[in-house]
Scaffold this motif. Structure first.
Motif, PDB file in Angstrom:
ATOM      1  N   HIS A 119       1.082  60.380  61.121  1.00  0.00           N
ATOM      2  CA  HIS A 119       1.753  60.997  62.281  1.00  0.00           C
ATOM      3  C   HIS A 119       1.912  62.484  61.971  1.00  0.00           C
ATOM      4  N   ALA A 120       1.037  63.309  62.530  1.00  0.00           N
ATOM      5  CA  ALA A 120       0.991  64.736  62.193  1.00  0.00           C
ATOM      6  C   ALA A 120       2.092  65.533  62.908  1.00  0.00           C
ATOM      7  N   THR A 151      -5.689  62.077  56.372  1.00  0.00           N
ATOM      8  CA  THR A 151      -6.442  61.201  57.259  1.00  0.00           C
ATOM      9  C   THR A 151      -7.608  60.558  56.506  1.00  0.00           C
ATOM     10  N   GLN A 152      -8.261  61.370  55.679  1.00  0.00           N
ATOM     11  CA  GLN A 152      -9.369  60.831  54.885  1.00  0.00           C
ATOM     12  C   GLN A 152      -8.853  59.832  53.840  1.00  0.00           C
ATOM     13  N   PHE A 153      -7.727  60.151  53.243  1.00  0.00           N
ATOM     14  CA  PHE A 153      -7.069  59.270  52.264  1.00  0.00           C
ATOM     15  C   PHE A 153      -6.804  57.890  52.909  1.00  0.00           C
ATOM     16  N   ALA A 154      -6.236  57.905  54.111  1.00  0.00           N
ATOM     17  CA  ALA A 154      -5.922  56.659  54.824  1.00  0.00           C
ATOM     18  C   ALA A 154      -7.197  55.871  55.131  1.00  0.00           C
ATOM     19  N   LYS A 155      -8.234  56.606  55.507  1.00  0.00           N
ATOM     20  CA  LYS A 155      -9.506  55.962  55.863  1.00  0.00           C
ATOM     21  C   LYS A 155     -10.134  55.304  54.628  1.00  0.00           C
ATOM     22  N   GLU A 156     -10.078  56.004  53.525  1.00  0.00           N
ATOM     23  CA  GLU A 156     -10.671  55.457  52.293  1.00  0.00           C
ATOM     24  C   GLU A 156      -9.933  54.201  51.835  1.00  0.00           C
ATOM     25  N   ILE A 157      -8.621  54.175  52.036  1.00  0.00           N
ATOM     26  CA  ILE A 157      -7.849  52.980  51.662  1.00  0.00           C
ATOM     27  C   ILE A 157      -8.206  51.820  52.585  1.00  0.00           C
ATOM     28  N   ASP A 158      -8.356  52.118  53.843  1.00  0.00           N
ATOM     29  CA  ASP A 158      -8.750  51.101  54.816  1.00  0.00           C
ATOM     30  C   ASP A 158     -10.082  50.473  54.381  1.00  0.00           C
ATOM     31  N   THR A 159     -11.044  51.316  54.065  1.00  0.00           N
ATOM     32  CA  THR A 159     -12.370  50.833  53.665  1.00  0.00           C
ATOM     33  C   THR A 159     -12.286  50.040  52.357  1.00  0.00           C
ATOM     34  N   ALA A 160     -11.606  50.619  51.373  1.00  0.00           N
ATOM     35  CA  ALA A 160     -11.565  49.977  50.046  1.00  0.00           C
ATOM     36  C   ALA A 160     -10.855  48.624  50.076  1.00  0.00           C
ATOM     37  N   ALA A 206      -2.529  68.371  62.870  1.00  0.00           N
ATOM     38  CA  ALA A 206      -3.634  67.465  62.516  1.00  0.00           C
ATOM     39  C   ALA A 206      -4.824  68.221  61.926  1.00  0.00           C
ATOM     40  N   THR A 207      -5.006  69.484  62.344  1.00  0.00           N
ATOM     41  CA  THR A 207      -6.159  70.254  61.873  1.00  0.00           C
ATOM     42  C   THR A 207      -5.877  71.006  60.573  1.00  0.00           C
ATOM     43  N   ASN A 208      -4.641  70.930  60.070  1.00  0.00           N
ATOM     44  CA  ASN A 208      -4.335  71.577  58.792  1.00  0.00           C
ATOM     45  C   ASN A 208      -5.072  70.832  57.671  1.00  0.00           C
ATOM     46  N   PHE A 209      -5.465  71.543  56.626  1.00  0.00           N
ATOM     47  CA  PHE A 209      -6.266  70.895  55.578  1.00  0.00           C
ATOM     48  C   PHE A 209      -5.510  69.788  54.848  1.00  0.00           C
ATOM     49  N   HIS A 210      -4.189  69.914  54.729  1.00  0.00           N
ATOM     50  CA  HIS A 210      -3.414  68.839  54.089  1.00  0.00           C
ATOM     51  C   HIS A 210      -3.493  67.573  54.954  1.00  0.00           C
ATOM     52  N   LYS A 256      -6.472  54.949  43.436  1.00  0.00           N
ATOM     53  CA  LYS A 256      -7.798  55.579  43.324  1.00  0.00           C
ATOM     54  C   LYS A 256      -8.004  56.599  44.461  1.00  0.00           C
ATOM     55  N   ALA A 257      -7.657  56.189  45.684  1.00  0.00           N
ATOM     56  CA  ALA A 257      -7.812  57.101  46.829  1.00  0.00           C
ATOM     57  C   ALA A 257      -6.914  58.326  46.656  1.00  0.00           C
ATOM     58  N   ALA A 258      -5.740  58.124  46.052  1.00  0.00           N
ATOM     59  CA  ALA A 258      -4.806  59.233  45.835  1.00  0.00           C
ATOM     60  C   ALA A 258      -5.377  60.236  44.830  1.00  0.00           C
ATOM     61  N   ALA A 259      -5.955  59.721  43.757  1.00  0.00           N
ATOM     62  CA  ALA A 259      -6.535  60.618  42.745  1.00  0.00           C
ATOM     63  C   ALA A 259      -7.673  61.437  43.369  1.00  0.00           C
ATOM     64  N   ASP A 260      -8.474  60.793  44.199  1.00  0.00           N
ATOM     65  CA  ASP A 260      -9.571  61.511  44.864  1.00  0.00           C
ATOM     66  C   ASP A 260      -9.020  62.548  45.850  1.00  0.00           C
ATOM     67  N   ALA A 261      -7.985  62.161  46.591  1.00  0.00           N
ATOM     68  CA  ALA A 261      -7.395  63.076  47.584  1.00  0.00           C
ATOM     69  C   ALA A 261      -6.812  64.304  46.878  1.00  0.00           C
ATOM     70  N   GLN A 262      -6.241  64.083  45.712  1.00  0.00           N
ATOM     71  CA  GLN A 262      -5.640  65.200  44.980  1.00  0.00           C
ATOM     72  C   GLN A 262      -6.721  66.225  44.574  1.00  0.00           C
ATOM     73  N   GLU A 263      -7.805  65.728  44.000  1.00  0.00           N
ATOM     74  CA  GLU A 263      -8.873  66.659  43.581  1.00  0.00           C
ATOM     75  C   GLU A 263      -9.473  67.364  44.793  1.00  0.00           C
ATOM     76  N   ARG A 264      -9.749  66.585  45.838  1.00  0.00           N
ATOM     77  CA  ARG A 264     -10.334  67.149  47.062  1.00  0.00           C
ATOM     78  C   ARG A 264      -9.390  68.198  47.659  1.00  0.00           C
ATOM     79  N   GLY A 265      -8.096  67.891  47.664  1.00  0.00           N
ATOM     80  CA  GLY A 265      -7.097  68.778  48.264  1.00  0.00           C
ATOM     81  C   GLY A 265      -7.005  70.124  47.561  1.00  0.00           C
ATOM     82  N   TRP A 266      -6.944  70.101  46.241  1.00  0.00           N
ATOM     83  CA  TRP A 266      -6.833  71.366  45.492  1.00  0.00           C
ATOM     84  C   TRP A 266      -8.078  72.220  45.717  1.00  0.00           C
TER      85      TRP A 266
END
Ligand code: PCA
Length: 330
Positions: free
Chosen positions: A64-65, A45-54, A36-40, A255-265
């Motif tokens: 499920h980590a 987790t942030q990706f899922a949260k952003e989709i929930d909000t949007a 769960a603490t790995n950066f991926h 949209k959340a995926a595109a953001d997660a990709q940039e954030r992840g790299w």
């Protein structure tokens, strides 16, 4: 008569419920293989949260980590078969299915973040085609930090690795073992700490991120920063599950995926130095590999690239040509 009025009532009630949105909630399970603490995983987790909000809670994704729902090599099959609607895989794990996945394990083809991104961009059309044929869709992919060698023993050339017990996480890392004369043992990251503690392995290739996450420093003290390649995790969704979403939810996911990709790299690159510092703090020596070790490993990479080119044929040649074009642009 009685029956008909009940039917009418049920219909009216369901229309009302649908209109208020209570029937429209979708729940997805997202198996992932890293802690769960790995950066991926944090990114997921942030990706899922952003989709929930949007989507105003219309699409709920549970991460499920640590391979708790499916083991790493089983996640792709689970998403393909619809046992999970979405999941995160290590592309290189599926090298035996297609050379397109195997590309993610070829050493020294792309050794830094800039080139790794270009190789990803060049391979994406072929990857998307392959995934669609398997009933899957890639939402995003993020590179691991560059791969280096963890070893109990000090290593000045690959001869020092001969006969050593070597942990492999993919067909490519097993192939490297074979080429250098080490003894490969397939172990996924979730079982790596235990394998080191019990002496099942004494060396492996991976990132400083995995070295830290698995407390490798407790049994292995040397890391050789070969920066051999950057494998990627990819988030895949079952095509039917994705197509079943309404258009607004689909675009929230994209949209959340595109953001997660940039954030992840960005995070992957930034954290590489941090992980090196953390490992050093825990007593690990980060070595610059000797010239001999580098040329030995580059030879291994050259052999593997030739094999890959043979296996991937014209499709592979087109990817490499696009990759070289992107590199020439600078
Ligand atoms: N860590 C994963 C795969 C690549 C990496 O850097 C692992 O060792 O399992």
């Amino acid at each position: 008569m009685q029956r008909r009025s009940v039917t009418h009532f049920t219909l009216a009630a369901s229309l009302l419920l649908a209109a208020s949105g209570t029937l429209a909630q979708t729940k997805w399970d997202l198996p992932a293989a890293y802690p769960a603490t790995n950066f991926h995983t944090e990114n997921l987790t942030q990706f899922a949260k952003e989709i929930d909000t949007a989507t105003g809670g219309k699409l709920k994704i549970t991460v499920h980590a640590n391979a708790s729902l499916f083991k790493a090599p089983e996640i792709k099959r689970a998403v393909q078969s619809g046992q999970a609607q979405i999941g995160e895989i290590l592309l290189a794990n599926f090298a035996n299915e297609s050379p397109i996945y195997a590309l993610d394990g070829v050493p020294f083809l792309a050794t830094g973040y800039g080139d790794a991104r270009k190789l990803y961009d060049a391979s994406r059309p072929a990857m998307d085609k392959l995934l669609a044929a398997q009933g899957l869709k890639m939402l995003y992919a993020v590179a691991w930090p560059p791969q280096g060698i963890f070893s109990k023993r000090e290593v000045t050339s690959v001869a020092d690795l001969r006969g050593i017990k070597w942990r492999a996480y993919s067909p490519a890392t097993a192939k490297i073992a074979e080429l250098i004369g080490a003894q490969p043992v397939q172990i996924q990251q979730a079982e790596l700490s235990q394998a080191m503690a019990t002496g099942v392995i004494e060396s492996y290739m991976s990132s400083v991120s995995t070295g830290y996450d698995t407390k490798t420093y407790e049994s292995i003290k040397n890391y050789y920063d070969t920066q051999a390649w950057l494998p990627k995790n990819a988030v895949l969704v079952n095509l039917k599950s994705f197509n079943a979403l309404d258009a607004a939810t689909q675009s929230a996911v994209t949209k959340a995926a595109a953001d997660a990709q940039e954030r992840g790299w960005k995070t992957s690159q930034e954290k590489t130095e941090e992980y090196k510092r953390l490992l050093t703090g825990k007593g690990m020596t980060i070595h610059k590999p000797s010239a001999k070790l580098m040329t030995d490993m580059q030879q291994v990479g050259a052999l593997m690239l030739t094999d890959w080119q043979k296996a991937s044929g014209a499709e592979g040649a087109a990817i490499i040509a696009d990759y070289n074009k992107l590199r020439a642009k600078k």
